[in-house]
Motif scaffolding. Structure first.
Motif, mmCIF file in Angstrom:
data_model
loop_
_atom_site.group_PDB
_atom_site.id
_atom_site.type_symbol
_atom_site.label_atom_id
_atom_site.label_comp_id
_atom_site.label_asym_id
_atom_site.label_seq_id
_atom_site.Cartn_x
_atom_site.Cartn_y
_atom_site.Cartn_z
ATOM 1 N N ILE A 534 32.894 -14.663 -28.917
ATOM 2 C CA ILE A 534 33.283 -14.121 -27.609
ATOM 3 C C ILE A 534 33.904 -15.211 -26.742
ATOM 4 C CG2 ILE A 534 32.407 -13.083 -25.489
ATOM 5 C CD1 ILE A 534 30.275 -11.684 -27.191
ATOM 6 N N PHE A 535 33.254 -16.359 -26.679
ATOM 7 C CA PHE A 535 33.735 -17.425 -25.803
ATOM 8 C C PHE A 535 35.098 -17.950 -26.252
ATOM 9 C CE2 PHE A 535 29.032 -18.598 -24.851
ATOM 10 C CZ PHE A 535 28.915 -17.427 -24.119
ATOM 11 N N GLU A 536 35.278 -18.114 -27.557
ATOM 12 C CA GLU A 536 36.571 -18.586 -28.044
ATOM 13 C C GLU A 536 37.667 -17.560 -27.766
ATOM 14 O OE1 GLU A 536 37.517 -21.468 -29.143
ATOM 15 O OE2 GLU A 536 35.495 -22.291 -28.893
ATOM 16 N N ARG A 537 37.311 -16.295 -27.807
ATOM 17 C CA ARG A 537 38.303 -15.262 -27.491
ATOM 18 C C ARG A 537 38.674 -15.320 -26.013
ATOM 19 N NH1 ARG A 537 41.625 -12.393 -30.929
ATOM 20 N NH2 ARG A 537 42.721 -10.910 -29.579
ATOM 21 N N ILE A 538 37.683 -15.579 -25.164
ATOM 22 C CA ILE A 538 37.964 -15.725 -23.734
ATOM 23 C C ILE A 538 38.874 -16.915 -23.503
ATOM 24 C CG2 ILE A 538 36.923 -16.252 -21.500
ATOM 25 C CD1 ILE A 538 34.474 -14.670 -22.355
#
Length: 660
Positions: A534-538
């Motif tokens: 999730i964080f890398e996608r953000i």
């Protein structure tokens, strides 16, 4: 439902789930005291005098508690518990003294019925029983079965005989020597069965007789089969009590080891495991007087003399209509306010019951409670003194106790379903459990019992816990250092995930073993893995020049499919491990599967709630670490100041938002 209502509902759901999981997991974090539980052998409640007798056998500082007819004592160490057990057993030999562990919970938690997670033998230990199978009973039952089969075969052949069991064989004496050929044909059915058969030896006139002796191979096969059936029956009985992660295995030729990692009522477990109780249905002998037979101690041919609980003699027919081996189900219930056992017979038993009651309406049908007990064999005083002096064991024999618990009139034809009354509630519950779990092929007797210390040793357990704490600590530190505020949010989600898993485990009958704890650590790593996606996608959305709020929205939405795929494959692996694994492997599969389900909730829904609470609806800046410190879109003159020093600028030329 508008967006604001959805957000409120999501926040409320997360709050309620975390609070409920915390409440369920709370008992696990309280210390556990070693205990002893003193109960009667038949399950009847103890009185205050029993508590005083227990207190007199122990140190004055240990105060027994009488609760629900059972005396319980708490100790500060296992050594004190073991010494107290020996003292109580010596002072009260007619009571069952069992080991137990009890958490030191506040009264309000006990009132809610909450309990801690059950730990396996490798973590906390438990109780251990060693049972010995009565081999003489195995031979006796084999001979009794052959005696009945021989009588039936000779009756069908029209041969009159007089048969009995003598010196480890079945003796058949013909009344007419001319029936020798017919008897030989009827009794010679086992000659072609190979080594595991009956050996038939014929004695010629003037007293024409046959001797049926089991071969050594047949006795060995019967012993192995009886041992295997007893192991399966004991395992079923423990499972009926809701105890899991047990060890039930054979030891040598006639012993069975049972290890249980902690039970709520070890005294009941001890009563249930070794019980050989079963039932028999017999018709009353209405033609002869029971009082005369009891006075002469000699029932007429074709009948047996039995007594009810009040000691009244009853004369019953020798033939058994149905027995416990033909039961397919038995449940405890209350019928008209009285305890009853609802039983169901198989097809063969139902047919025999229907035939017997169809032709005997108006007569009496008795239910006989059969139990086999081990008692010291009678011996001379010199033999007993010699055994004591040499430290040897006294000889024992099996005593069969048969008590009529019900004797009622047959009002209509019975079939496969009916009820039994006349037993106290606790005895009826135990009888239903015993009948439901199957009968023992041969009586077993407890020869050893005691507490089991953790099999891995306290040192190894401490090292295992240290390794788990170090692994979790490294994950927590890395996430906080690399993803900053978002990493701290992920760490909170990991802790909430562990609390939820522990809370769910406290509701399940399975025990937590060391492999299960390894499953918890793996679960924590997988939960962090979802947050990393999730964080890398953000961060990827931020590099494209999207606003922080849009990056958060798209980051959670676009990573969801990948998270589902990765966790679903792991969940399938956990299901396969649970289906085909045993013992600790199943414990690992349970914690792994539960952790996957809860991590899907905490890593996605839980972290989203925290992100919304911290950054609000329109954040200007996200502290997500790495090489990005993204800001909200700004006028062209302020874009350079808003960018991080190492931010990738290639996307700025293509992003419409960054050209504003």
């Amino acid at each position: 439902m508008n967006r604001k209502s959805k957000r409120f509902l999501r926040n409320l759901t997360v709050l309620l789930v975390v609070l409920l999981g915390t409440l369920l997991a709370l008992p696990t974090f309280f210390p556990v005291d070693p205990m002893l539980q003193v109960a009667s052998e038949d399950g009847s409640p103890l009185a205050a005098a029993d508590g005083a007798a227990v207190a007199a056998a122990l140190d004055a500082r240990i105060v027994p508690e009488l609760e629900d007819g059972v005396v319980r004592l708490r100790f500060d160490s296992i050594d004190t518990q073991l010494r107290a057990k020996d003292r109580i057993a010596a002072a009260l030999p007619d009571r069952v003294v069992a080991f137990n562990l009890r958490p030191r919970l506040p009264r309000w938690l006990e009132a809610l019925g909450l309990k801690p997670v059950t730990l396996g033998l490798d973590l906390r230990g438990g109780v251990r029983f060693v049972y010995e199978m009565d081999l003489e009973s195995v031979v006796r039952r084999l001979l009794e079965a052959e005696l009945g089969a021989a009588r039936s075969a000779l009756r069908e052949a029209g041969v009159r005989e007089q048969s009995r069991i003598s010196a480890g064989s079945v003796q058949v004496e013909l009344r007419d020597a001319r029936d020798g050929d017919a008897a030989r044909a009827a009794l010679g059915r086992g000659a072609d069965l190979g080594a595991a058969a009956w050996l038939v030896r014929e004695t010629q006139p003037p007293r024409h007789a046959f001797t049926l002796t089991p071969s050594d191979a047949l006795l060995e096969a019967k012993r192995r089969a009886s041992l295997q059936q007893n192991v399966a029956t004991l395992r079923n009985r423990v499972n009926q009590l809701g105890v899991s992660e047990v060890v039930v295995q054979s030891q040598g030729a006639d012993r069975i080891l049972v290890e249980v990692p902690g039970v709520q009522d070890p005294a009941q477990l001890e009563r249930i495991l070794g019980s050989t109780a079963t039932l028999e249905w017999r018709l009353d002998d209405m033609q002869h007087g029971a009082a005369d037979a009891a006075r002469r101690h000699s029932p007429p041919a074709g009948s047996v003399l039995r007594y009810d609980r009040a000691g009244t003699p009853l004369l019953l027919q020798r033939d058994v209509i149905a027995s416990g081996e033909q039961l397919t189900d038995a449940t405890f219930s209350y019928v008209e306010g009285r305890p009853a056992v609802l039983v169901r017979l198989d097809a063969a038993g139902a047919e025999r019951m229907r035939e017997a009651t169809l032709h005997n309406v108006g007569k009496l049908l008795a239910v006989v409670y059969v139990e086999e007990k081990r008692v010291p064999a009678p011996s001379s005083n010199s033999e007993a003194e010699q055994a004591d002096a040499q430290g040897g064991e006294h000889r024992y024999r099996t005593e069969r106790a048969e008590t009529v618990i019900f004797n009622g009139r047959i009002d209509n034809v019975l079939s496969d379903r009916f009820e039994l009354r006349g037993l106290p509630p606790l005895e009826a519950q135990n009888l239903a459990l015993l009948l439901r779990s199957g009968s023992l092929a041969a009586p077993i007797y407890k020869v050893e019992s005691g507490a089991v210390s953790p099999t891995l040793g306290e040192g190894n357990i401490a090292k295992g816990r240290l390794a788990i704490a170090a692994g979790l600590g490294a994950v927590v530190v890395f996430m906080a250092a690399y993803y900053r505020v978002f990493g701290l949010i992920a760490d909170l989600a990991v802790l909430a995930n562990l609390v939820l898993v522990i809370g769910v485990l406290s509701l399940l009958p399975s025990a937590l073993t060391l492999p299960g704890m390894a499953g918890l650590v793996l679960t924590a790593g997988m939960a962090v893995d979802a947050n990393v996606l999730i964080f890398e996608r953000i961060r990827e959305e931020l590099r494209k020049g999207r606003s922080p709020s849009a990056s958060i929205e798209d980051g959670y939405a676009k990573a969801w499919a990948t998270i589902i795929d990765s966790n679903l494959t792991t969940l399938i692996a956990g299901a396969v491990l649970f289906a085909f694994g045993t013992g600790p492997i199943k414990g690992f599969a349970v914690t792994l599967s539960l952790g996957i389900v809860t991590s899907m909730f905490t890593a996605v829904v839980g972290t989203r709630v925290l992100v919304d609470l911290i950054y609000g609806r329109a954040p200007r800046r996200l502290h997500i670490g790495g090489r990005i410190e993204a800001a909200s879109p700004a006028p062209e003159s302020h874009v350079a100041a808003a960018r991080g020093p190492c931010e990738d600028r290639s996307d700025d030329r293509t992003s419409p938002e960054n050209r504003l």
